[in-house]
Design a protein around this motif. Structure first.
Motif, mmCIF file in Angstrom:
data_model
loop_
_atom_site.group_PDB
_atom_site.id
_atom_site.type_symbol
_atom_site.label_atom_id
_atom_site.label_comp_id
_atom_site.label_asym_id
_atom_site.label_seq_id
_atom_site.Cartn_x
_atom_site.Cartn_y
_atom_site.Cartn_z
ATOM 1 N N LEU A 75 4.837 -3.585 1.842
ATOM 2 C CA LEU A 75 5.604 -2.744 0.921
ATOM 3 C C LEU A 75 4.872 -1.432 0.633
ATOM 4 C CD1 LEU A 75 6.642 -5.538 -1.594
ATOM 5 C CD2 LEU A 75 8.177 -4.351 -0.032
ATOM 6 N N TRP A 76 5.660 -0.370 0.437
ATOM 7 C CA TRP A 76 5.104 0.923 0.059
ATOM 8 C C TRP A 76 6.083 1.629 -0.859
ATOM 9 C CZ3 TRP A 76 6.766 6.027 0.840
ATOM 10 C CH2 TRP A 76 7.978 6.153 1.538
ATOM 11 N N ARG A 77 5.589 2.634 -1.572
ATOM 12 C CA ARG A 77 6.464 3.501 -2.373
ATOM 13 C C ARG A 77 5.809 4.866 -2.521
ATOM 14 N NH1 ARG A 77 6.122 0.524 -8.341
ATOM 15 N NH2 ARG A 77 3.865 0.764 -8.676
ATOM 16 N N PRO A 78 6.616 5.915 -2.703
ATOM 17 C CA PRO A 78 6.059 7.270 -2.766
ATOM 18 C C PRO A 78 5.353 7.586 -4.081
ATOM 19 C CG PRO A 78 8.435 7.340 -3.012
ATOM 20 C CD PRO A 78 8.095 5.933 -2.671
ATOM 21 N N ASP A 79 5.630 6.817 -5.145
ATOM 22 C CA ASP A 79 4.964 6.997 -6.429
ATOM 23 C C ASP A 79 5.238 5.774 -7.298
ATOM 24 O OD1 ASP A 79 7.482 7.477 -8.056
ATOM 25 O OD2 ASP A 79 7.584 9.187 -6.678
ATOM 26 N N SER A 80 4.561 5.675 -8.412
ATOM 27 C CA SER A 80 4.614 4.465 -9.233
ATOM 28 C C SER A 80 5.953 4.249 -9.932
ATOM 29 C CB SER A 80 3.498 4.500 -10.277
ATOM 30 O OG SER A 80 3.643 5.629 -11.119
ATOM 31 N N SER A 81 6.808 5.262 -9.975
ATOM 32 C CA SER A 81 8.110 5.101 -10.635
ATOM 33 C C SER A 81 9.242 4.812 -9.647
ATOM 34 C CB SER A 81 8.451 6.351 -11.453
ATOM 35 O OG SER A 81 8.568 7.480 -10.604
ATOM 36 N N SER A 82 8.927 4.759 -8.363
ATOM 37 C CA SER A 82 9.955 4.548 -7.335
ATOM 38 C C SER A 82 10.024 3.070 -6.939
ATOM 39 C CB SER A 82 9.635 5.379 -6.089
ATOM 40 O OG SER A 82 9.666 6.746 -6.386
ATOM 41 N N PRO A 83 11.173 2.644 -6.415
ATOM 42 C CA PRO A 83 11.275 1.252 -5.953
ATOM 43 C C PRO A 83 10.430 1.036 -4.697
ATOM 44 C CG PRO A 83 13.272 2.466 -5.420
ATOM 45 C CD PRO A 83 12.446 3.371 -6.279
ATOM 46 N N TRP A 84 10.027 -0.213 -4.492
ATOM 47 C CA TRP A 84 9.255 -0.564 -3.307
ATOM 48 C C TRP A 84 10.143 -0.558 -2.079
ATOM 49 C CZ3 TRP A 84 4.170 -0.542 -3.304
ATOM 50 C CH2 TRP A 84 3.502 -0.706 -4.520
ATOM 51 N N GLN A 85 9.587 -0.130 -0.946
ATOM 52 C CA GLN A 85 10.313 -0.069 0.317
ATOM 53 C C GLN A 85 9.579 -0.881 1.383
ATOM 54 O OE1 GLN A 85 11.623 3.974 1.406
ATOM 55 N NE2 GLN A 85 11.000 4.647 -0.631
ATOM 56 N N ASP A 86 10.308 -1.257 2.415
ATOM 57 C CA ASP A 86 9.762 -2.058 3.496
ATOM 58 C C ASP A 86 8.697 -1.275 4.264
ATOM 59 O OD1 ASP A 86 9.343 -3.900 5.526
ATOM 60 O OD2 ASP A 86 11.152 -3.346 6.615
ATOM 61 N N ALA A 87 7.509 -1.863 4.413
ATOM 62 C CA ALA A 87 6.428 -1.248 5.196
ATOM 63 C C ALA A 87 6.021 -2.143 6.354
ATOM 64 C CB ALA A 87 5.223 -0.978 4.304
ATOM 65 N N ASN A 88 6.847 -3.125 6.671
ATOM 66 C CA ASN A 88 6.500 -4.083 7.722
ATOM 67 C C ASN A 88 6.784 -3.489 9.094
ATOM 68 O OD1 ASN A 88 5.710 -6.400 9.005
ATOM 69 N ND2 ASN A 88 7.644 -7.466 8.684
ATOM 70 N N HIS A 89 6.080 -2.424 9.391
ATOM 71 C CA HIS A 89 6.251 -1.737 10.670
ATOM 72 C C HIS A 89 4.917 -1.132 11.064
ATOM 73 C CE1 HIS A 89 7.760 1.091 13.693
ATOM 74 N NE2 HIS A 89 8.806 0.293 13.767
ATOM 75 N N CYS A 90 4.654 -1.089 12.350
ATOM 76 C CA CYS A 90 3.355 -0.622 12.830
ATOM 77 C C CYS A 90 3.059 0.822 12.422
ATOM 78 C CB CYS A 90 3.255 -0.782 14.337
ATOM 79 S SG CYS A 90 4.567 0.027 15.281
ATOM 80 N N THR A 91 4.078 1.682 12.398
ATOM 81 C CA THR A 91 3.822 3.081 12.046
ATOM 82 C C THR A 91 3.367 3.213 10.594
ATOM 83 O OG1 THR A 91 6.174 3.406 11.582
ATOM 84 C CG2 THR A 91 5.399 4.021 13.773
ATOM 85 N N ASN A 92 3.991 2.422 9.701
ATOM 86 C CA ASN A 92 3.583 2.440 8.295
ATOM 87 C C ASN A 92 2.136 1.987 8.144
ATOM 88 O OD1 ASN A 92 6.533 1.679 8.587
ATOM 89 N ND2 ASN A 92 6.527 2.309 6.459
ATOM 90 N N ASN A 93 1.808 0.876 8.797
ATOM 91 C CA ASN A 93 0.461 0.337 8.665
ATOM 92 C C ASN A 93 -0.583 1.247 9.300
ATOM 93 O OD1 ASN A 93 0.064 -2.865 7.684
ATOM 94 N ND2 ASN A 93 2.163 -2.170 7.962
ATOM 95 N N ALA A 94 -0.242 1.919 10.392
ATOM 96 C CA ALA A 94 -1.163 2.884 10.989
ATOM 97 C C ALA A 94 -1.430 4.037 10.028
ATOM 98 C CB ALA A 94 -0.608 3.403 12.313
ATOM 99 N N ALA A 95 -0.389 4.511 9.348
ATOM 100 C CA ALA A 95 -0.549 5.599 8.387
ATOM 101 C C ALA A 95 -1.463 5.188 7.237
ATOM 102 C CB ALA A 95 0.816 6.036 7.856
ATOM 103 N N MET A 96 -1.284 3.965 6.738
ATOM 104 C CA MET A 96 -2.136 3.475 5.653
ATOM 105 C C MET A 96 -3.578 3.324 6.119
ATOM 106 S SD MET A 96 0.403 0.599 4.107
ATOM 107 C CE MET A 96 2.139 0.985 3.848
ATOM 108 N N ASN A 97 -3.759 2.787 7.324
ATOM 109 C CA ASN A 97 -5.111 2.587 7.840
ATOM 110 C C ASN A 97 -5.831 3.913 8.083
ATOM 111 O OD1 ASN A 97 -6.497 0.085 8.235
ATOM 112 N ND2 ASN A 97 -4.773 -0.605 9.468
#
Length: 201
Positions: free
Chosen positions: A24-46
């Motif tokens: 899960l990811w979100r753009p800020d603490s007031s936004s709803p959580w979004q799906d991050a179960n994807h390789c591109t998301n995890n690469a960005a976080m890493n």
């Protein structure tokens, strides 16, 4: 390098690497959580943990948050940029293409790689690149689409696995890296698992 052990599974984080898939990811603490179960998301976080995001990218990422899954409360949310800052390692984008995989979801994959060579003249040596993603710090060539992150072709009648390694020039948003073009190097893996710079069998 190795993974630290944590009693709290909601914080799978050594300070440099994310030690599991983040869902899960979100753009800020007031936004709803979004799906991050994807390789591109995890690469960005890493990359935010391991690489050297620019000052502009750090501003873009300053409010971005991730958490492991929906069982982890919002108090377990973590910023993309760790409190002690990114590790500043020589980390690059890895794009893996496996056109022979029957499931369209398995035809492409993103990961990162730590360069362990001494300079650009060593970019063409496969063993100098330590590929990592989803808690695997040293991804190896495997056999099966959808199971192995870098599968080899089943036979010589299909295209080789293509692995492009590129500089990262920034982020387009919280969960998308921008790889530079052309890549630094492109490797090809044949059905025997042998790696070369040659696309043809």
């Amino acid at each position: 390098m190795g993974w630290a052990e944590y009693a709290d599974v909601c914080i799978p984080n050594t300070g440099q690497f994310l030690s599991s898939a983040i869902l899960l990811w979100r753009p800020d603490s007031s936004s709803p959580w979004q799906d991050a179960n994807h390789c591109t998301n995890n690469a960005a976080m890493n990359f935010a943990h391991t690489g050297n995001p620019s000052a502009q990218d750090r501003i873009l990422l300053q409010n971005c948050q991730w958490k492991v899954n929906s069982d982890c409360g919002d108090e377990k949310a973590r910023p993309y940029i760790p409190a002690n800052g990114p590790a500043g390692l020589h980390v690059y984008h890895v794009a893996i293409f496996t056109d022979f995989c029957s499931n369209p979801k398995h035809k492409g994959h993103a990961a990162l790689s730590l360069f362990n060579g001494s300079g650009p003249e060593e970019y063409t040596t496969w063993s100098n690149w330590q590929k990592f993603q989803y808690g695997d710090l040293n991804i190896q060539i495997g056999d099966e689409c959808g199971v192995d992150q870098i599968p080899k072709p089943p036979n010589s009648s299909v295209p080789k696995t293509k692995v492009k390694i590129s500089e990262i020039i920034g982020y387009s948003n919280c969960n998308s890296l921008i790889p530079d073009y052309p890549p630094l190097v492109t490797f090809y893996i044949d059905n025997n698992g042998d790696v070369s710079l040659n696309e043809s069998y």
